[in-house]
Structures are given as structure tokens and as C-alpha cells.
Design an enzyme around this catalytic site. Structure first.
Site, PDB file in Angstrom:
ATOM      1  N   ASP A 100       0.815  -1.226   0.000  1.00 45.80           N
ATOM      2  CA  ASP A 100       0.000   0.000   0.000  1.00 45.80           C
ATOM      3  C   ASP A 100       0.843   1.269   0.000  1.00 45.80           C
ATOM      4  OD1 ASP A 100      -2.233  -1.700   0.213  1.00 45.80           O
ATOM      5  OD2 ASP A 100      -1.994  -1.754   2.384  1.00 45.80           O
TER       6      ASP A 100
ATOM      7  N   LYS B 247       2.147   2.264  -5.188  1.00 51.35           N
ATOM      8  CA  LYS B 247       2.846   1.806  -6.402  1.00 51.35           C
ATOM      9  C   LYS B 247       1.993   1.987  -7.660  1.00 51.35           C
ATOM     10  CE  LYS B 247       3.315  -2.290  -4.515  1.00 51.35           C
ATOM     11  NZ  LYS B 247       2.839  -1.981  -3.163  1.00 51.35           N
TER      12      LYS B 247
ATOM     13  N   ARG C 261       2.316 -29.739  -5.237  1.00 47.88           N
ATOM     14  CA  ARG C 261       2.099 -30.324  -6.561  1.00 47.88           C
ATOM     15  C   ARG C 261       0.673 -30.841  -6.739  1.00 47.88           C
ATOM     16  NH1 ARG C 261       7.516 -32.732  -5.172  1.00 47.88           N
ATOM     17  NH2 ARG C 261       6.585 -31.981  -3.248  1.00 47.88           N
TER      18      ARG C 261
ATOM     19  N   GLY D  55      -4.028  -4.589  -4.262  1.00 48.32           N
ATOM     20  CA  GLY D  55      -5.047  -3.632  -4.708  1.00 48.32           C
ATOM     21  C   GLY D  55      -4.338  -2.380  -5.165  1.00 48.32           C
TER      22      GLY D  55
ATOM     23  N   ASN E  38      -4.900 -10.441  -3.862  1.00 42.94           N
ATOM     24  CA  ASN E  38      -4.717  -9.788  -2.552  1.00 42.94           C
ATOM     25  C   ASN E  38      -4.203  -8.364  -2.739  1.00 42.94           C
ATOM     26  OD1 ASN E  38      -2.331 -10.810  -3.570  1.00 42.94           O
ATOM     27  ND2 ASN E  38      -1.591 -11.673  -1.661  1.00 42.94           N
TER      28      ASN E  38
HETATM   29  P1  IMP Z   1      -2.579 -12.767   2.057  1.00 43.83           P
HETATM   30  O1  IMP Z   1      -1.565 -12.214   1.124  1.00 43.83           O
HETATM   31  O2  IMP Z   1      -3.993 -12.491   1.657  1.00 43.83           O
HETATM   32  O3  IMP Z   1      -2.330 -14.202   2.396  1.00 43.83           O
HETATM   33  O4  IMP Z   1      -2.401 -11.988   3.469  1.00 43.83           O
HETATM   34  C1  IMP Z   1      -1.220 -12.085   4.251  1.00 43.83           C
HETATM   35  C2  IMP Z   1      -0.883 -10.741   4.891  1.00 43.83           C
HETATM   36  O5  IMP Z   1      -0.464  -9.828   3.875  1.00 43.83           O
HETATM   37  C3  IMP Z   1      -2.068 -10.079   5.591  1.00 43.83           C
HETATM   38  O6  IMP Z   1      -1.587  -9.354   6.707  1.00 43.83           O
HETATM   39  C4  IMP Z   1      -2.604  -9.109   4.550  1.00 43.83           C
HETATM   40  O7  IMP Z   1      -3.297  -8.021   5.131  1.00 43.83           O
HETATM   41  C5  IMP Z   1      -1.304  -8.659   3.916  1.00 43.83           C
HETATM   42  N1  IMP Z   1      -1.485  -8.214   2.529  1.00 43.83           N
HETATM   43  C6  IMP Z   1      -1.681  -8.965   1.431  1.00 43.83           C
HETATM   44  N2  IMP Z   1      -1.776  -8.207   0.345  1.00 43.83           N
HETATM   45  C7  IMP Z   1      -1.629  -6.937   0.746  1.00 43.83           C
HETATM   46  C8  IMP Z   1      -1.595  -5.683   0.054  1.00 43.83           C
HETATM   47  O8  IMP Z   1      -1.713  -5.574  -1.165  1.00 43.83           O
HETATM   48  N3  IMP Z   1      -1.425  -4.583   0.836  1.00 43.83           N
HETATM   49  C9  IMP Z   1      -1.240  -4.653   2.185  1.00 43.83           C
HETATM   50  N4  IMP Z   1      -1.260  -5.800   2.877  1.00 43.83           N
HETATM   51  C10 IMP Z   1      -1.444  -6.935   2.148  1.00 43.83           C
END
Ligand code: IMP
Length: 420
Positions: free
Chosen positions: A13, A16, A140, A40, A38
Site C-alpha cells: 500500500d 505503487k 504439486r 489492490g 490480494n
Molecule cells: P494474504 O496475502 O492475503 O495471504 O495476506 C497475508 C498478509 O499480507 C495479511 O496481513 C494481509 O493483510 C497482507 N497483505 C496482502 N496483500 C496486501 C496488500 O496488497 N497490501 C497490504 N497488505 C497486504
């Protein structure tokens, strides 16, 4: 510059998406190489807000070709919904958006499993199924895009997956999907996806040989890297520089690596955060910075800039330049703090701790800067208020990397490149 990478240096966040959008105006190819929906990445153009989770943010520039490479945990549901919003905005994407045949698919089953596992682990994942998808790759057991077009392989994989996952889901009182539902979901995806499927590594190879401008779009940040981050409170891949070659499927070394950092720190989900401000300051940063997750809308935890964490991240990501975002958010604060070291008892730490139980206990040592007042409307880097320039010079000196630009607002144009 033929190959440029944009990577996050904090816990994701960092802003980027905005930088990628700006650089994409000069790029021939924009490439996602890691992570999944994940991520955004928010881009605001003429007041219209686009949030990309899977599709490279560069898609908004119609002359770019966008690649979703092998290393991405490919979420078809997110992909199709992003296509819909591009359609609604009248942005043409046919013949300029390609998905790797080798990318692993995020299945609905993975999202359920993410939910079930996170109840046990308490990481606070985005529940987008990314961790389980990558885990199945390593086991796998995974289904790759190419497998969608081989019914025998697909049937066998789905059977095995259901056999392995169903007990875990039932234990968490989540009903697994039936074989028929999962199989017909895959058939539907196969049909709708077919025209986007390609050998993205081959496309990149040709692009490299022809000297095309390539922009690699990192996701999340170094501090969420599965190996380098604050394990286990991390994501499940290498979202920054060291995921590039394996994620692209060819050896590719960027000439320019832009490490993006916000001028304060945020984090979503659980895990240590030494400079977190839980009171009024944190609330002010959240409100002024609009710090709510682009994927899950969760309020982000907010705090001051953390230089020990950034030094560590720079060692791993090796940025050639820094890009500092959201200077406008700190604009009206009287005092701005920057953590320059961690202390435990009477010891000042010289290394970023590998043990998160140590990181949880550190006390940040702060240096204070004066606020810099309004920066909206500033038209050149050199015209930034002197207090902001002093703050940036300090970051530069501490991290040993030049600041190549800053952002001073959320709109596309509110970005100042440093002229050298
Ligand atoms: P996951 O990637 O959904 O498995 O989440 C694992 C950890 O990474 C959690 O704490 C999420 O909040 C964090 N996380 C995953 N993607 C992002 C992102 O794009 N921005 C900020 N935190 C993220």
C-alpha cells in the site's frame, strides 16, 4: 531505460499503482510477476477510481501490452470483474492483455481454505485464496491455466484436491464445493479465458531482444515477503525484486529498480509494527491518507516512517531510486516523526531483528521534523517547501539511495519527478 521495476519497500500500500500508471505512459509492456488478487493497486484518473487486483495498472494506457506472468496466483473471478470495469470505462483490452499458461489458478476452494486457515492462524489475510494456491503449487496439487484445457488432468486434480481439503474445511464448518460444481466452474473459466492465454515468457523474451520498454509491477512490499518479511505475518510469495525472474519465467534483470515508500507507514492485518500510532495521530493519518484497504476495505494500521525496516528492505530489494508518496498527507502536521533506530533496554539495535518477538518489544527512537504545510499544487520537486526537502534529504542519506520523485496528491498529475 529498457527494464524498470517498481517495488514496495514497506508492508504494501505504498502507492505503487499511481507510479506504475505514470511510468506506463512510456512503456511498451507492463508486467505482473507475483502475488494475486490480494493486491489492490489504485489509480485515479479525472476523478474516476480504478482498483486493479490482477490486471497490471498499465492497462489504462492503450498502447501498452499487459502481461500476467507465471508467478501470479491467477484469480479468474477478480480478472473477469476487472475486465467488466474496463469495459464500462470504454478501455479496449483485446489483443493487449495476456495470461501465462503456467500461472496457477486460485480456485473457489482456495478462498474457503484461506478463511478456514486464517481462523486458526490469525494472520488477517485478505481471504483471496493466495496462500492456499501457492501452497498447492508446492504440494504439486495445483491447477495451472494450461490444465484447464486438459479434462483428464483437470478431473484428477480436482478429485485429489477435494480429497485433501474437504476434511479441513468441514472441521472449520465450511462445506466444500462438490466435484461437479468445481469442474463446471473450471469449464466456464476455460471458455472465457481462452483468448487471453499465451506464452508470456516467450512474449517477454522477444520484447527484451527488441529493446522494448518493460515495466515490472511489484505487489505488496518487502516487509510482506514470505522469507524476508515479518514471518509468519506475511504474504506467500516474493512480491519484490527477488521474485522477478522466477515470476516472469525468464532471466530478467531490471536496470532501474524504483523502491516506493510512503512518508509514513501502514500495515493491514496482524503482525509487529514498531512505529504504530494507536491514538489520535494514527487516526489522523488514516483519515487524511484514506488508509482503508483497496482489497478488503479494512482500516489500515498507521504510524511513523520506520528507517530501520526500510534499510533492511533496501538491502533486499536493492532499489536504484526511491519514490516517496503521499507528502500531502503529512502536510498540516506540526511535528513529523521518523524512527531512526530501535532500542531494547539500553541497547540500540544495529540489525533488523529476524525474531518477531524481538521486533514486538523494540522501542522506536525518533527524530522530529517540522511540518511542511500545503504541497498541493507544487509544480516541481525543487519547489517543495524546505522542510519537506530536508525530510527527503534525511531519508536519502539514511538509506543511501537517491529520491527520484514524490507524490503530492492522489490524482495522476500530482507527481513530481526530480530533474537531475
Ligand atoms: P494474504 O496475502 O492475503 O495471504 O495476506 C497475508 C498478509 O499480507 C495479511 O496481513 C494481509 O493483510 C497482507 N497483505 C496482502 N496483500 C496486501 C496488500 O496488497 N497490501 C497490504 N497488505 C497486504
Amino acid at each position: 531505460m529498457a527494464v524498470t521495476a517498481v517495488v514496495g519497500l514497506q508492508w504494501g500500500d505504498e502507492g505503487k499503482g499511481k507510479l506504475v500508471d505514470a511510468l506506463a505512459a512510456r512503456a511498451d509492456y507492463v508486467v505482473r510477476y507475483a502475488s494475486g488478487s490480494n493486491a489492490g493497486h489504485t489509480v485515479i484518473v479525472n476523478g474516476r477510481r480504478f482498483v486493479f487486483h490482477i490486471i497490471p495498472s498499465g492497462i489504462l494506457h492503450e498502447r501498452t501490452t499487459c502481461l500476467v506472468c507465471r508467478g501470479v496466483a491467477f484469480d479468474p473471478e477478480s480478472f473477469f470483474s476487472e475486465l467488466k470495469s474496463l469495459q464500462e470505462a470504454g478501455i479496449a483490452y483485446e489483443n493487449r492483455l495476456w495470461i501465462s499458461r503456467r500461472a496457477h489458478l486460485v480456485l473457489p476452494l482456495h478462498k474457503l481454505e484461506d478463511e478456514a486457515l486464517d481462523r486458526l492462524l490469525g494472520i488477517g489475510t485478505t481471504k483471496r485464496g493466495v496462500g492456499p494456491c501457492y501452497a498447492d503449487r508446492a504440494y504439486r496439487l495445483g491447477v495451472r491455466v494450461i490444465d484447464l484445457y486438459c479434462p483428464t488432468t483437470l478431473r484428477q486434480r480436482i478429485r485429489t484436491l477435494l480429497e485433501v481439503k474437504s476434511p479441513l474445511l468441514r472441521k472449520a464448518q465450511i462445506e466444500p464445493p462438490s466435484f461437479d460444481d468445481l469442474f463446471s466452474w473450471c469449464e466456464d473459466v476455460a471458455r472465457r479465458l481462452q483468448r487471453f492465454v499465451a506464452d508470456t515468457a516467450g512474449i517477454l523474451q522477444k520484447a527484451l531482444s527488441s529493446g522494448a520498454e518493460i515495466l515490472l509491477e511489484g505487489a505488496q512490499g518487502v516487509m510482506l515477503d514470505i522469507d524476508h518479511g515479518t514471518y509468519p505475518y506475511v504474504t506467500s510469495c516474493h512480491p519484490a525484486t527477488d521474485g522477478i525472474s522466477s515470476g516472469c519465467g525468464i532471466n530478467i534483470v531490471p536496470q532501474r529498480v524504483i523502491g516506493v515508500l510512503k512518508c509514513y507507514t501502514t500495515r493491514v492485518g496482524a503482525g509487529p509494527f514498531p512505529t504504530e500510532e494507536k491514538g489520535d495521530i494514527g487516526e489522523t493519518l488514516r483519515r487524511r491518507g484514506g488508509e482503508f484497504g483497496a482489497t478488503t476495505s479494512r482500516p489500515r494500521r498507521c504510524g511513523w516512517l520506520d528507517l530501520p525496516a526500510l534499510k533492511y528492505a533496501c538491502r533486499i530489494a536493492a532499489p536504484t531510486h526511491l519514490f516517496v508518496t503521499k507528502l500531502d498527507v503529512l502536510a498540516e502536521l506540526e511535528k513529523i516523526k521518523v524512527c531512526s533506530a530501535y532500542r531494547i533496554g539500553s541497547d540500540v539495535l544495529t540489525e533488523f531483528p529476524a525474531d518477531i518477538s524481538v521486533l514486538e518489544k523494540v522501542e522506536p527512537l525518533f527524530r522530529e521534523f517540522c511540518g511542511w504545510g500545503d504541497v498541493k499544487g507544487v509544480e516541481a520537486f525543487s519547489r517543495l517547501p524546505s522542510q519537506a526537502l530536508e525530510f527527503l534529504a534525511f531519508i536519502e542519506e539514511e538509506l543511501g539511495v537517491e529520491v527520484g520523485g514524490v507524490s503530492v496528491g492522489s490524482e495522476r498529475m500530482e507527481l513530481l519527478e526530480r530533474q537531475t
